[in-house]
Design an enzyme around this catalytic site. Structure first.
Site, mmCIF file in Angstrom:
data_model
loop_
_atom_site.group_PDB
_atom_site.id
_atom_site.type_symbol
_atom_site.label_atom_id
_atom_site.label_comp_id
_atom_site.label_asym_id
_atom_site.label_seq_id
_atom_site.Cartn_x
_atom_site.Cartn_y
_atom_site.Cartn_z
ATOM 1 C CB ALA A 1 -0.961 0.030 1.093
ATOM 2 C CE LYS A 2 5.621 3.651 -0.508
ATOM 3 N NZ LYS A 2 6.554 4.072 0.210
ATOM 4 N N GLY A 3 0.358 5.985 0.140
ATOM 5 C CA GLY A 3 -0.598 6.867 0.292
ATOM 6 C C GLY A 3 0.449 8.217 0.132
ATOM 7 C CG ASP B 1 7.719 7.312 1.240
ATOM 8 O OD1 ASP B 1 8.290 7.989 0.708
ATOM 9 O OD2 ASP B 1 7.106 6.021 0.864
#
Length: 801
Positions: free
Chosen positions: A42-44, A108
């Site tokens: 997942a990434k946001g 991140d």
């Protein structure tokens, strides 16, 4: 049980026009990267819309933090929660998927210091993960202090050079790169070898060039800058830079450069723009290009800058045709496009992918969260105080680091073995991709994998899949295997309790064994371990190969793999090969691992066909482990002279390339011990002693020359997929016939010295004709799959079902 388990970094994007493209690229990398850990990828990303102008960096930073808080709260607004064992669905939310309370966020770009902020929100909202919600922070593992992401990438870099017989920990090598010493990945990376000769580097502010660096002096100065914290290349002591070098600001319109810089970077002009100087750095004739900063700097010739989607770096980006480095290490995400990685690999360059090279950070976060979940149960039970938990967490830092780096070591090794096999595996890889497409799990265009026509052209040109392409297959193999394993009862087998415990640091293993055993992600942790182990050791197409070969279920394949691994003590053999790093030729070492993998490929199907797992994996594994160990001690007693000579020749050959005597003997014996599983089964089926079963089995082999036949079949090169399947089936048929004949001899003629002779008399001319046929193959200069198949069929005719 949880549904889709998700985790990933949340990025403060500074690309408002295309941050969705940025996040999409990161998601793709994250899904591949997360193949080594429990959750799916997942990434946001978020873009603050009201950042203050001016020079007040604190105000700018705090506005970013406020935007992050909005983002985190919004995520938790739509996430399930837990109250003990009870699930609490979010209010006023329509849920189209199943229950899923697992949401973990990682740092991140721009959010590395926000973990405490996220955990404070988690605690204020009584989210069940408490301060395990965001890894890192004041009570977690600081990735920069650990240097974990860079160290994971360095494992990949070391392997690239090791396979060129170059030990970069003891031999100097030149480096150019993107980043500065205040950065986590670049700064830590440039301190991982004292032999680094950093010729040039750039970040968003400055350009550093040291045309002829002294490794010791420059290492000490880089270390000083790293320890400063918020340093820049401007802080580098220019008195320590070699003649003609310096630090240049990217804000200048033009730069006057020395002859030394022009020579080392092959620049014709004495006056260049900052963009031109950075481009020259990327094109430099250096040993390593190390990416530790943000941006995509290399594209494939067929790609446009628009395809890359990183407009900020369009002016400096190069194509792979311009690259002159030997190795690329992607400590940072998206330094190179996937098409560029493939092009670089096809041209002989050494590169993996960012998902492989920088997976250690997310891996470390995953281990931290799972440790906190286990220890959280101890805290709630009053068994552990928070202060003591935090002390325990800190004391386990080094071991957590070692556990994580082990994954980087093994993943890159898996790629090396697959790459070493080359075209021999391409048809299996093609079938694997086709299978994934058939299941709707793979889009080749999205993953930049060749379609069937392009793959056929590659095979015709003698060009197998590159490491970046193999990296994608490796990840898909793990991801799909993990999902498939969770749908079975394999993770519940008590045999894997040791692997569940082994996932955690040793300081937890005894004292908190009950908390580990009751871990909410127990099954996921076991499935992750098993998927990683099977694919790292068996290769990207291991499971698909066995499905094709046997038609077995995935659950049975997993059980058979675990039994094979334990029965032949493969972990200790692989560990002994690991110990040879830089002590023997790099590719020679890879070939040793291939020997073990060959054994795995041949013996796992045996356990699939014949082992009875009704009492669990442990019972099967222990029975065969003991039997194989017993036979190994007295192997020479049973082997015929030809087999002994072949084994001794193999041992001598291994010793000649630097393999220690003990390991050389173990590897040479290994081929002979493949028969041990059949011998053990004969003893069980005939209620005979193991020594008796071995004597009869190997006696049959001597009579018909099956040892020589099997060796010839193993050495035979079959390029066509179906020829290889047929050859494999012929080998199985020969081994099965030999076992059944041995059982018949014991049952009908006893175990005396004349038992085999008596059996031969009973079958008459059929036996003589078969002996003649098989022995003739040993001198046949034109062996073929069809001849092997005929020999196998004739032996089978002598063996009652």
């Amino acid at each position: 049980r949880f549904g889709a388990v998700a985790r990933g970094g949340l990025r403060w994007s500074d690309r408002p026009q295309d941050f969705r493209t940025e996040v999409l690229g990161l998601v793709k990398a994250q899904q591949v990267k997360n193949a080594v850990i429990v959750p799916v990828g997942a990434k946001g990303g978020f873009v603050p819309k009201q950042l203050p102008t001016g020079d007040d960096r604190n105000a700018w930073f705090e506005e970013g933090r406020e935007s992050y808080k909005v983002f985190i709260n919004s995520l938790l607004d739509v996430t399930d929660n837990l109250d003990g064992a009870d699930l609490i669905a979010p209010e006023n939310v329509v849920r189209l998927d199943g229950d899923d309370p697992y949401l973990v966020v990682a740092a991140d770009k721009g959010t590395a210091t926000f973990s405490d902020t996220a955990n404070a929100i988690s605690q204020s909202r009584d989210f069940w993960l408490d301060d395990a919600f965001a890894s890192g922070g004041s009570a977690g593992y600081d990735h920069k202090k650990m240097g974990i992401t860079a160290r994971g990438g360095w494992e990949a870099v070391k392997r690239h050079f090791r396979e060129m017989d170059w030990d970069i920990q003891t031999q100097p090598f030149t480096v150019v790169g993107c980043g500065d010493m205040s950065g986590d990945v670049f700064g830590n990376g440039m301190l991982l070898s004292e032999q680094i000769k950093l010729v040039a580097a750039f970040d968003h502010r400055d350009i550093f060039i040291d045309p002829d660096p002294d490794p010791a002096t420059s290492f000490a100065e880089r270390k000083r800058l790293f320890e400063m914290g918020r340093s820049s290349w401007k802080d580098y002591d220019e008195a320590l830079i070699s003649k003609g070098g310096g630090v240049f600001s990217r804000s200048q319109k033009a730069l006057q450069i020395s002859q030394e810089i022009r020579d080392v970077l092959d620049i014709a002009k004495s006056r260049v723009s900052p963009f031109e100087l950075i481009t020259a750095i990327l094109k430099a004739d250096a040993d390593l290009l190390w990416f530790g900063g943000i941006g995509t700097y290399v594209r494939a010739p067929q790609e446009s800058d628009a395809d890359v989607g990183d407009r900020a770096n369009d002016a400096v980006r190069i194509t792979t045709d311009d690259l002159r480095v030997k190795v690329i290490g992607e400590g940072a995400n998206l330094g190179v496009t996937q098409k560029a990685r493939i092009a670089f690999g096809l041209g002989g360059g050494r590169v993996n992918s960012d998902a492989i090279d920088n997976s250690a950070g997310v891996n470390s976060s995953d281990v931290e969260v799972n440790i906190k979940i286990a220890l959280g149960a101890a805290v709630r039970a009053g068994k552990l105080k928070i202060k003591a938990r935090n002390t325990l967490l800190a004391s386990m830092t080094d071991e957590v680091t070692d556990l994580v780096l082990r994954n980087n070591y093994q993943q890159t090794l898996a790629l090396s073995i697959a790459e070493r096999r080359g075209l021999a595996e391409t048809e299996f890889q093609a079938r694997f991709m086709a299978d994934l497409e058939g299941r709707g799990l793979l889009d080749r265009a999205v993953e930049d994998l060749p379609d069937p026509i392009a793959l056929s052209d590659r095979i015709a040109d003698g060009k197998p899949l590159t490491r970046p392409e193999l990296a994608v297959l490796l990840a898909y193999a793990k991801i799909t295997l993990f999902d498939d394993l969770l749908a079975t009862d394999v993770p519940d087998d008590p045999y894997f309790e040791r692997d569940l415990i082994g996932y955690f640091p040793s300081k937890m293993q005894k004292k908190y064994a009950s908390e580990i055993g009751d871990h909410r992600l127990r099954r996921e942790i076991v499935a992750t371990f098993l998927a990683n182990s099977m694919i790292n050791r068996g290769g990207p197409v291991f499971v698909n190969r066995l499905v094709d070969q046997t038609g077995a279920s995935l659950a049975d394949i997993a059980r058979a793999y675990a039994a094979t691994r334990a029965a032949f003590d493969m972990p200790s053999i692989n560990a002994a090969i690991d110990a040879l790093d830089t002590k023997i030729g790099g590719l020679t070492q890879v070939d040793l691992y291939k020997r073990v993998q060959d054994l795995l490929w041949r013996q796992t199907p045996w356990f699939l066909r014949y082992a009875d797992f009704s009492e669990g994996i442990g019972a099967v594994a222990e029975t065969y482990r003991k039997g194989i160990a017993t036979l190994a001690k007295s192997l020479d007693t049973y082997l015929e002279p030809q087999a002994v000579a072949r084994r001794d020749a193999a041992k001598t050959g291994l010793a000649d390339v630097g393999v220690p005597d003990a390991l050389a003997k173990q590897l040479a014996d290994m081929e002979m011990l493949e028969a041990a599983t059949d011998v053990i089964r004969i003893a069980e089926n005939t209620a005979s002693k193991l020594s008796v079963a071995a004597k009869i089995y190997f006696g049959i082999g001597s009579t018909f020359g099956t040892d020589t036949l099997m060796a010839a079949m193993s050495d035979h090169a079959a390029d066509d997929y179906f020829d290889r399947v047929a050859l494999n089936q012929a080998m199985v048929a020969v081994a099965t016939a030999q076992r059944r004949i041995a059982e018949t001899v014991i049952a009908d003629h006893g175990t005396g010295a004349k038992a085999i002779d008596a059996w031969q008399d009973s079958i008459g001319v059929r036996g003589a004709r078969t002996r003649e046929m098989v022995s003739g193959l040993s001198t046949d200069a034109n062996l073929s799959v069809s001849k092997f198949s005929v020999a196998a069929a004739m032996l089978g005719d002598l063996a009652p079902a």
